[in-house]
Design a protein around this motif. Structure first.
Motif, short mmCIF file in Angstrom:
data_model
loop_
_atom_site.label_atom_id
_atom_site.label_comp_id
_atom_site.label_asym_id
_atom_site.label_seq_id
_atom_site.Cartn_x
_atom_site.Cartn_y
_atom_site.Cartn_z
N ARG A 134 11.76 35.92 69.48
CA ARG A 134 12.80 36.68 68.79
C ARG A 134 13.20 37.93 69.56
O ARG A 134 13.63 38.94 69.00
N THR A 135 13.07 37.82 70.87
CA THR A 135 13.41 38.93 71.77
C THR A 135 14.82 39.45 71.53
O THR A 135 15.04 40.67 71.54
N ASN A 136 15.78 38.56 71.31
CA ASN A 136 17.17 39.01 71.12
C ASN A 136 17.30 39.91 69.89
O ASN A 136 18.04 40.89 69.92
N GLU A 137 16.57 39.59 68.82
CA GLU A 137 16.60 40.43 67.62
C GLU A 137 15.97 41.79 67.90
O GLU A 137 16.47 42.83 67.47
N LEU A 138 14.83 41.77 68.60
CA LEU A 138 14.15 43.02 68.95
C LEU A 138 15.05 43.90 69.82
O LEU A 138 15.15 45.11 69.61
N LYS A 139 15.70 43.26 70.78
CA LYS A 139 16.59 43.99 71.69
C LYS A 139 17.77 44.62 70.94
O LYS A 139 18.06 45.80 71.14
N ARG A 140 18.41 43.84 70.07
CA ARG A 140 19.54 44.38 69.31
C ARG A 140 19.12 45.56 68.44
O ARG A 140 19.81 46.58 68.37
N TYR A 141 17.97 45.42 67.79
CA TYR A 141 17.47 46.50 66.94
C TYR A 141 17.21 47.75 67.78
O TYR A 141 17.58 48.86 67.39
N GLY A 142 16.56 47.58 68.92
CA GLY A 142 16.25 48.71 69.78
C GLY A 142 17.48 49.42 70.29
O GLY A 142 17.56 50.65 70.33
N GLU A 143 18.51 48.63 70.66
CA GLU A 143 19.74 49.22 71.18
C GLU A 143 20.50 49.98 70.09
O GLU A 143 21.08 51.03 70.36
N VAL A 144 20.51 49.45 68.87
CA VAL A 144 21.22 50.09 67.77
C VAL A 144 20.47 51.32 67.27
O VAL A 144 21.07 52.36 66.94
N THR A 145 19.15 51.24 67.23
CA THR A 145 18.32 52.29 66.65
C THR A 145 17.99 53.40 67.64
O THR A 145 17.79 54.55 67.26
N GLY A 146 17.93 53.06 68.92
CA GLY A 146 17.53 54.02 69.95
C GLY A 146 18.47 55.21 70.03
O GLY A 146 19.64 55.15 69.67
N ALA A 147 17.94 56.31 70.52
CA ALA A 147 18.72 57.54 70.65
C ALA A 147 18.34 58.27 71.93
O ALA A 147 17.30 58.00 72.53
N GLY A 148 19.20 59.18 72.34
CA GLY A 148 18.90 59.96 73.53
C GLY A 148 20.18 60.35 74.24
O GLY A 148 21.15 59.59 74.23
#
Length: 209
Positions: A134-148
């Motif tokens: 489920r890497t694609n789901e993890l990646k999407r979540y990380g990209e949307v949630t990440g900040a900086g």
């Protein structure tokens, strides 16, 4: 496999293996695993480096499903003098910055630098290859949630809060095994393709003046 029509929202997948009928549950990733960051020993101290402990950087992740040898290693002293942590076999390495969402499963215990928020599955709740698939789901979540401001980064706390639909462990293992077999087959054919491409290249060089 059985194909099922969705029931009760998305708690029942459209396609699943025979023998499984229970609804999937919505859980937080942090309820099913520990999210562990990494660290880097001081590069100015040679006593911290070239030891027996594998130490991964994000650039090494993404090409293979399993990893067992890092480019750089650290010593026991380097481990103690940094925030790096020993991660067990079966950990899903997850890059959390500068290219969020590359993953690989540890085939040998290791450490990482701070560019990871690695997923250490609770063996009674989460299958490694199931969550890796489920890497694609993890990646999407990380990209949307990440900040900086300088670069986007997702924290371990944020990853722990990720909602994910999961079945019971036995069904996870069945699904994980299925996708591992598919990935192994793809890798095998990829190697065959690369050999054929090299063979063609050789023929082209030798058969034309």
């Amino acid at each position: 496999m059985q194909k099922l029509f969705p029931k009760n929202g998305s708690k029942f997948p459209q396609l699943r293996f025979a023998g499984f009928a229970d609804a999937w549950e919505e859980r937080k990733l942090g309820e099913l695993s520990n999210i562990v960051g990494g660290g880097t020993p001081s590069t100015s101290n040679p006593e911290y480096w070239d030891g027996d402990i594998d130490w991964y950087a994000p650039a090494e992740i993404g090409e293979q499903s399993y990893v067992s040898k890092s480019k750089k290693t650290i010593t026991e002293l380097g481990l103690k003098k940094s925030s790096a942590r020993i991660l067990p076999v079966g950990t899903v390495l997850f890059t959390s910055r500068a290219g969020i969402g590359n993953t690989a499963i540890l085939a040998k215990e290791a450490t990482t630098n701070q560019g990871f928020q690695s997923i250490v599955p609770d063996q009674n709740k989460l299958d490694s290859y199931f969550i890796f698939s489920r890497t694609n789901e993890l990646k999407r979540y990380g990209e949307v949630t990440g900040a900086g401001s300088t670069f986007v980064e997702v924290s371990g706390k944020q990853m722990s809060k990720m909602s994910i639909m999961v079945p019971e462990l036995s069904e996870q293992q069945k699904i994980g095994s299925f996708f591992k077999q598919l990935d192994d087959t793809i890798a095998l054919h990829q190697r065959k393709l690369e050999k054929l491409q090299e063979l063609k290249k050789g023929y082209l060089q030798k058969m034309f003046c």
